[in-house]
Write a protein that holds these residues in place. Structure first.
Motif, PDB file in Angstrom:
ATOM      1  N   ASN A  18       0.843  -1.191   0.000  1.00 39.93           N
ATOM      2  CA  ASN A  18       0.000   0.000   0.000  1.00 39.93           C
ATOM      3  C   ASN A  18       0.882   1.246   0.000  1.00 39.93           C
ATOM      4  O   ASN A  18       1.597   1.504   0.963  1.00 39.93           O
ATOM      5  N   ASN A  19       0.828   2.023  -1.076  1.00 38.33           N
ATOM      6  CA  ASN A  19       1.628   3.245  -1.146  1.00 38.33           C
ATOM      7  C   ASN A  19       0.803   4.504  -0.896  1.00 38.33           C
ATOM      8  O   ASN A  19       1.288   5.615  -1.079  1.00 38.33           O
ATOM      9  N   ARG A  23       1.540   9.001  -0.898  1.00 35.22           N
ATOM     10  CA  ARG A  23       0.821  10.074  -1.597  1.00 35.22           C
ATOM     11  C   ARG A  23       0.398  11.161  -0.609  1.00 35.22           C
ATOM     12  O   ARG A  23       0.536  12.349  -0.871  1.00 35.22           O
ATOM     13  N   GLU A  24      -0.103  10.755   0.532  1.00 35.25           N
ATOM     14  CA  GLU A  24      -0.493  11.723   1.562  1.00 35.25           C
ATOM     15  C   GLU A  24       0.714  12.560   1.986  1.00 35.25           C
ATOM     16  O   GLU A  24       0.615  13.787   2.120  1.00 35.25           O
ATOM     17  N   PHE A  25       1.854  11.906   2.200  1.00 38.16           N
ATOM     18  CA  PHE A  25       3.074  12.597   2.583  1.00 38.16           C
ATOM     19  C   PHE A  25       3.493  13.603   1.501  1.00 38.16           C
ATOM     20  O   PHE A  25       3.859  14.744   1.800  1.00 38.16           O
ATOM     21  N   MET A  26       3.449  13.190   0.245  1.00 35.88           N
ATOM     22  CA  MET A  26       3.860  14.075  -0.854  1.00 35.88           C
ATOM     23  C   MET A  26       2.939  15.288  -0.962  1.00 35.88           C
ATOM     24  O   MET A  26       3.396  16.402  -1.210  1.00 35.88           O
ATOM     25  N   TRP A  65       1.955  18.614  -9.085  1.00 33.21           N
ATOM     26  CA  TRP A  65       3.292  18.018  -9.034  1.00 33.21           C
ATOM     27  C   TRP A  65       3.365  16.813  -8.109  1.00 33.21           C
ATOM     28  O   TRP A  65       4.048  15.835  -8.405  1.00 33.21           O
ATOM     29  N   ALA A  66       2.665  16.841  -6.995  1.00 36.04           N
ATOM     30  CA  ALA A  66       2.694  15.681  -6.091  1.00 36.04           C
ATOM     31  C   ALA A  66       2.067  14.472  -6.772  1.00 36.04           C
ATOM     32  O   ALA A  66       2.565  13.344  -6.645  1.00 36.04           O
ATOM     33  N   LYS A  67       1.008  14.679  -7.540  1.00 29.30           N
ATOM     34  CA  LYS A  67       0.374  13.573  -8.275  1.00 29.30           C
ATOM     35  C   LYS A  67       1.319  13.040  -9.343  1.00 29.30           C
ATOM     36  O   LYS A  67       1.425  11.818  -9.536  1.00 29.30           O
ATOM     37  N   ALA A  68       1.982  13.927 -10.059  1.00 32.01           N
ATOM     38  CA  ALA A  68       2.914  13.504 -11.104  1.00 32.01           C
ATOM     39  C   ALA A  68       4.054  12.687 -10.507  1.00 32.01           C
ATOM     40  O   ALA A  68       4.411  11.617 -11.015  1.00 32.01           O
ATOM     41  N   SER A  72       4.893   8.258 -10.706  1.00 28.73           N
ATOM     42  CA  SER A  72       6.139   7.611 -11.122  1.00 28.73           C
ATOM     43  C   SER A  72       6.669   6.630 -10.078  1.00 28.73           C
ATOM     44  O   SER A  72       7.643   5.933 -10.332  1.00 28.73           O
ATOM     45  N   THR A  73       6.030   6.551  -8.922  1.00 27.65           N
ATOM     46  CA  THR A  73       6.455   5.597  -7.891  1.00 27.65           C
ATOM     47  C   THR A  73       5.657   4.304  -7.927  1.00 27.65           C
ATOM     48  O   THR A  73       5.976   3.375  -7.203  1.00 27.65           O
TER      49      THR A  73
END
Length: 131
Positions: A18-19, A23-26, A65-68, A72-73
């Motif tokens: 689970n990543n 995403r929340e952190f970014m 930018w956080a979504k982009a 990529s992760t």
């Protein structure tokens, strides 16, 4: 990790791990800024079309930018793909093409910089012996 196991995550969520916390952190990190201070190129793959996509200052709004970066992760089978509303489903592109430094250098050249004044920072997952 998923509540049952990585194997259950692979079948239920298309990724062993689970990543979502990343995403929340970014998003939290991005919220502390109002602009980018460096030119950035992020490469990912649109899983719907199978085409590579590059996010840069010319085609990406600051709030995206956080979504982009997160897209990529999303290493296929390791982490679930990222469903970007209105854009498509994205995964990391390592299995198609590794780091695309050329796009970043071309973007700098387009801004008028000479090659001697261009520095390319590359973030890779793994050790250099893997590449």
């Amino acid at each position: 990790n998923w509540w049952l196991s990585p194997v259950a995550g692979l079948f239920a969520y298309q990724g062993m791990f689970n990543n979502a916390p990343l995403r929340e952190f970014m998003e939290e990190q991005r919220s502390g800024y109002s602009m980018l201070y460096r030119n950035i190129v992020i490469q990912t793959m649109n899983a719907d079309s199978g085409m590579l996509q590059w996010f840069n200052a010319y085609n990406t709004e600051f709030q995206d930018w956080a979504k982009a970066a997160f897209s990529s992760t999303c290493i296929p089978l390791v982490f679930p793909p990222f469903n970007w509303e209105g854009m498509g489903t994205y995964v990391d592109s390592w299995h198609v093409q590794n780091a695309n430094v050329i796009s970043a250098v071309q973007q700098c050249r387009g801004l008028g910089f000479d090659d001697a004044n261009i520095t390319a920072d590359v973030l890779l997952l793994g050790t250099m012996r893997d590449f």
